[in-house]
Write a protein that holds these residues in place. Structure first.
Motif, PDB file in Angstrom:
ATOM      1  N   THR A  18       0.991  -1.316  -0.109  1.00 26.05           N
ATOM      2  CA  THR A  18       0.119  -0.101  -0.007  1.00 26.05           C
ATOM      3  C   THR A  18       0.922   1.267   0.007  1.00 26.05           C
ATOM      4  O   THR A  18       1.779   1.128   0.733  1.00 26.05           O
ATOM      5  CB  THR A  18      -0.946   0.147   1.240  1.00 26.05           C
ATOM      6  N   ASP A  20       0.751   5.342   0.278  1.00 25.40           N
ATOM      7  CA  ASP A  20      -0.185   6.349   0.848  1.00 25.40           C
ATOM      8  C   ASP A  20       0.280   7.626   0.510  1.00 25.40           C
ATOM      9  O   ASP A  20      -0.125   8.705   1.406  1.00 25.40           O
ATOM     10  CB  ASP A  20      -0.552   5.891   2.094  1.00 25.40           C
ATOM     11  N   SER A  25      -8.040  11.756  -3.212  1.00 28.17           N
ATOM     12  CA  SER A  25      -8.531  10.285  -4.240  1.00 28.17           C
ATOM     13  C   SER A  25      -7.369  10.354  -5.339  1.00 28.17           C
ATOM     14  O   SER A  25      -7.024  11.220  -6.026  1.00 28.17           O
ATOM     15  CB  SER A  25      -9.727  10.670  -4.803  1.00 28.17           C
ATOM     16  N   THR A 332     -15.191  -0.889  -3.409  1.00 29.10           N
ATOM     17  CA  THR A 332     -13.820  -0.928  -2.799  1.00 29.10           C
ATOM     18  C   THR A 332     -12.926  -2.159  -3.446  1.00 29.10           C
ATOM     19  O   THR A 332     -11.801  -2.331  -2.903  1.00 29.10           O
ATOM     20  CB  THR A 332     -13.539  -0.914  -1.324  1.00 29.10           C
ATOM     21  N   HIS A 351      -8.714  -1.758  -0.488  1.00 29.30           N
ATOM     22  CA  HIS A 351      -8.961  -0.437  -0.204  1.00 29.30           C
ATOM     23  C   HIS A 351     -10.304   0.053   0.514  1.00 29.30           C
ATOM     24  O   HIS A 351     -11.219  -1.137   0.754  1.00 29.30           O
ATOM     25  CB  HIS A 351      -9.497   0.068  -1.921  1.00 29.30           C
ATOM     26  N   THR A 352     -10.503   0.983   1.035  1.00 28.72           N
ATOM     27  CA  THR A 352     -11.435   1.669   1.784  1.00 28.72           C
ATOM     28  C   THR A 352     -12.271   2.545   1.080  1.00 28.72           C
ATOM     29  O   THR A 352     -13.401   3.086   1.663  1.00 28.72           O
ATOM     30  CB  THR A 352     -11.107   2.311   2.947  1.00 28.72           C
ATOM     31  N   ILE A 355     -12.517   2.161  -6.279  1.00 31.19           N
ATOM     32  CA  ILE A 355     -11.447   2.028  -7.240  1.00 31.19           C
ATOM     33  C   ILE A 355     -11.848   2.806  -8.512  1.00 31.19           C
ATOM     34  O   ILE A 355     -12.713   2.772  -9.285  1.00 31.19           O
ATOM     35  CB  ILE A 355     -11.104   0.751  -7.413  1.00 31.19           C
ATOM     36  N   THR A 367      -3.714  -0.461  -8.512  1.00 37.43           N
ATOM     37  CA  THR A 367      -5.181   0.147  -8.514  1.00 37.43           C
ATOM     38  C   THR A 367      -5.071   1.613  -7.558  1.00 37.43           C
ATOM     39  O   THR A 367      -4.358   1.716  -6.737  1.00 37.43           O
ATOM     40  CB  THR A 367      -6.148  -0.657  -7.531  1.00 37.43           C
ATOM     41  N   SER A 369      -7.544   4.664  -5.737  1.00 36.99           N
ATOM     42  CA  SER A 369      -8.657   4.660  -5.203  1.00 36.99           C
ATOM     43  C   SER A 369      -8.993   5.871  -4.775  1.00 36.99           C
ATOM     44  O   SER A 369      -8.252   6.795  -4.508  1.00 36.99           O
ATOM     45  CB  SER A 369      -8.703   3.635  -4.227  1.00 36.99           C
ATOM     46  N   ASP A 371      -9.945   6.299  -1.680  1.00 38.20           N
ATOM     47  CA  ASP A 371      -9.210   6.541  -0.412  1.00 38.20           C
ATOM     48  C   ASP A 371      -7.797   7.164  -0.428  1.00 38.20           C
ATOM     49  O   ASP A 371      -7.444   7.177   0.770  1.00 38.20           O
ATOM     50  CB  ASP A 371      -9.194   4.868   0.136  1.00 38.20           C
ATOM     51  N   THR A 373      -5.000   5.950  -1.880  1.00 33.62           N
ATOM     52  CA  THR A 373      -3.871   5.138  -1.981  1.00 33.62           C
ATOM     53  C   THR A 373      -3.566   4.439  -3.354  1.00 33.62           C
ATOM     54  O   THR A 373      -4.676   4.131  -3.961  1.00 33.62           O
ATOM     55  CB  THR A 373      -4.074   3.738  -1.065  1.00 33.62           C
ATOM     56  N   ARG A 375      -2.478   0.587  -4.373  1.00 32.28           N
ATOM     57  CA  ARG A 375      -2.326  -0.591  -3.842  1.00 32.28           C
ATOM     58  C   ARG A 375      -1.617  -1.491  -4.874  1.00 32.28           C
ATOM     59  O   ARG A 375      -2.295  -1.526  -6.148  1.00 32.28           O
ATOM     60  CB  ARG A 375      -3.651  -1.152  -3.209  1.00 32.28           C
TER      61      ARG A 375
END
Length: 427
Positions: A18, A20, A25, A332, A351-352, A355, A367, A369, A371, A373, A375
């Protein structure tokens, strides 16, 4: 239909990493031609560069300078291009991460970019498309005629280039075309011939005004208007030869058109809500929708051959590789399906947020997202599993006695699966 992912496989965690670093977004991404660099654009107004060939994906560049969220990114040679809601386009040197050009002229959010080498094309909420000199940033052409936001754009090279592609495709794509599709505007001469639309390079745009339009790059004039949708056009695609246009719309339909004449060829019906994206692959067309499904269609006939289900929200993006279809969803989760059978093969959780974009490279799924991140997921083993399953099926068929096909209902397995044997042979 084949077996889908087992309960154990669905619970397995395929997340490798991940990242971050973004603070908003992640809206878009692109890969360099050699696949060594991934670029992402974010709501935090920044663009980042990432390594993809190293064991761990690392951020190797931060491109700062936009004043609003990033809408699209692309890599062209040693440069990154980004468009933004700040009404500008920026060109960045990948080595120094410095902005070397800012393209000014649009009056609203710039939505999409495409680059042909010598020229950069953009579309905007200001209802215009523009052609820019890639080296100087000068606006060479302004395409006006749409009455609402322009959402999508495609470049259609001239017929001479398409003839080369056609020959190579017939020869089973034995050699990748090395022909340069780009011609400088200085080399474009002669008056437009209505009977020879393919003699000139074109761009095609899709708009919220329900129309798609093709434009002469030489003159900036509208060549054809594609009328038929009853709501906004959200996405575009073309066949391999660049002679058939596909448009997706919030009227729930996909339509195909003859690019030369503007004639409507077919209406692809099946989605229940807005069509969000289109992906053309050989003789197949893939689509995603806010109806929680992705679909596969036969271009030439308009038949839906497969519905990719199990999504619990809008399917925002799609990617095809090695006989697998990858989808990114608002629930997600990213998913991998067997393209032919429609069976789900792998589920990627972590993901939270929704996507928005994805790419597959070297047995890894990247991916981006809502959120914030990036990933990276493990896709290794999928192709090996597929080959093993195909071999097992082949062996089973050899041991199975002949069956009277007249006693089999081809719709019994899946009411959405439509098969015409003659058509299926084509792929």
């Amino acid at each position: 239909m084949g077996n889908g992912a087992t309960k154990k496989e669905k619970q397995k965690n395929y997340l490798l990493q991940t990242c971050d670093e973004h603070e908003g977004s992640i809206n878009c991404m692109d890969l360099s031609e050699d696949g060594s660099v991934l670029v992402t654009g974010s709501d935090d107004s920044n663009v980042r560069l990432w390594t993809t060939k190293t064991e761990q994906c690392e951020c190797i560049g931060l491109l700062e300078g936009h004043d609003d969220y990033i809408t699209s990114v692309l890599i062209e040679e040693n440069f990154v291009l980004s468009s933004s809601a700040d009404k500008t386009i920026k060109k960045w040197d990948m080595t120094s991460c410095e902005c070397v050009l800012t393209f000014l002229g649009h009056d609203s959010t710039v939505n999409k970019l495409i680059c042909t080498g010598d020229f950069l094309f953009s579309v905007s909420y200001d209802k215009t498309a523009r052609c820019w000199d890639f080296d100087t940033g000068e606006c060479i052409r302004k395409f006006t005629g749409h009455k609402n936001n322009i959402t999508s754009i495609m470049f259609i090279p001239s017929d001479r280039d398409n003839d080369t592609q056609t020959l190579q495709f017939i020869q089973e794509q034995a050699e990748k075309s090395k022909k340069n599709f780009v011609k400088t505007l200085q080399n474009i001469s002669g008056a437009y011939d209505e009977d020879d639309i393919y003699s000139k390079d074109l761009i095609i745009t899709g708009s919220f005004d329900t129309l798609a339009k093709s434009w002469s790059i030489e003159t900036g004039e509208c060549v054809q208007t594609f009328r038929g949708h009853t709501s906004a056009i959200t996405c575009l695609a073309t066949d391999l030869l660049g002679k058939i246009l596909f448009t997706g719309s919030s009227d729930h339909s996909i339509r195909s058109w003859d690019i030369m004449t503007g004639q409507l060829l077919r209406v692809f019906s099946g989605h229940q809500t807005t069509v969000l994206s289109l992906l053309a692959h050989r003789k197949l067309l893939y689509s995603t929708s806010s109806d929680h499904t992705a679909r596969c269609w036969i271009m030439d006939f308009g038949d839906c051959t497969r519905v990719y289900k199990e999504h619990e929200h809008s399917v925002s993006c799609i990617f095809e590789q090695n006989g697998f279809v990858y989808t990114g969803c608002g629930d997600t989760i990213a998913r991998c399906f067997d393209a032919k059978s429609g069976a789900i093969k792998r589920i990627f959780k972590g993901h939270t947020g929704a996507i928005n974009c994805l790419r597959v490279l070297d047995e890894r799924l990247f991916t981006g997202s809502f959120d914030g991140t990036l990933r990276i997921f493990d896709t290794s083993g999928l192709l090996l599993d597929k080959k093993s399953a195909d071999k097992k099926k082949e062996n089973d068929n050899l041991q199975t006695p002949e069956i009277d096909n007249e006693k089999i209902d081809p719709m019994e397995d899946n009411e959405n699966y439509q098969v015409i044997q003659v058509k299926e042979k084509e792929f």
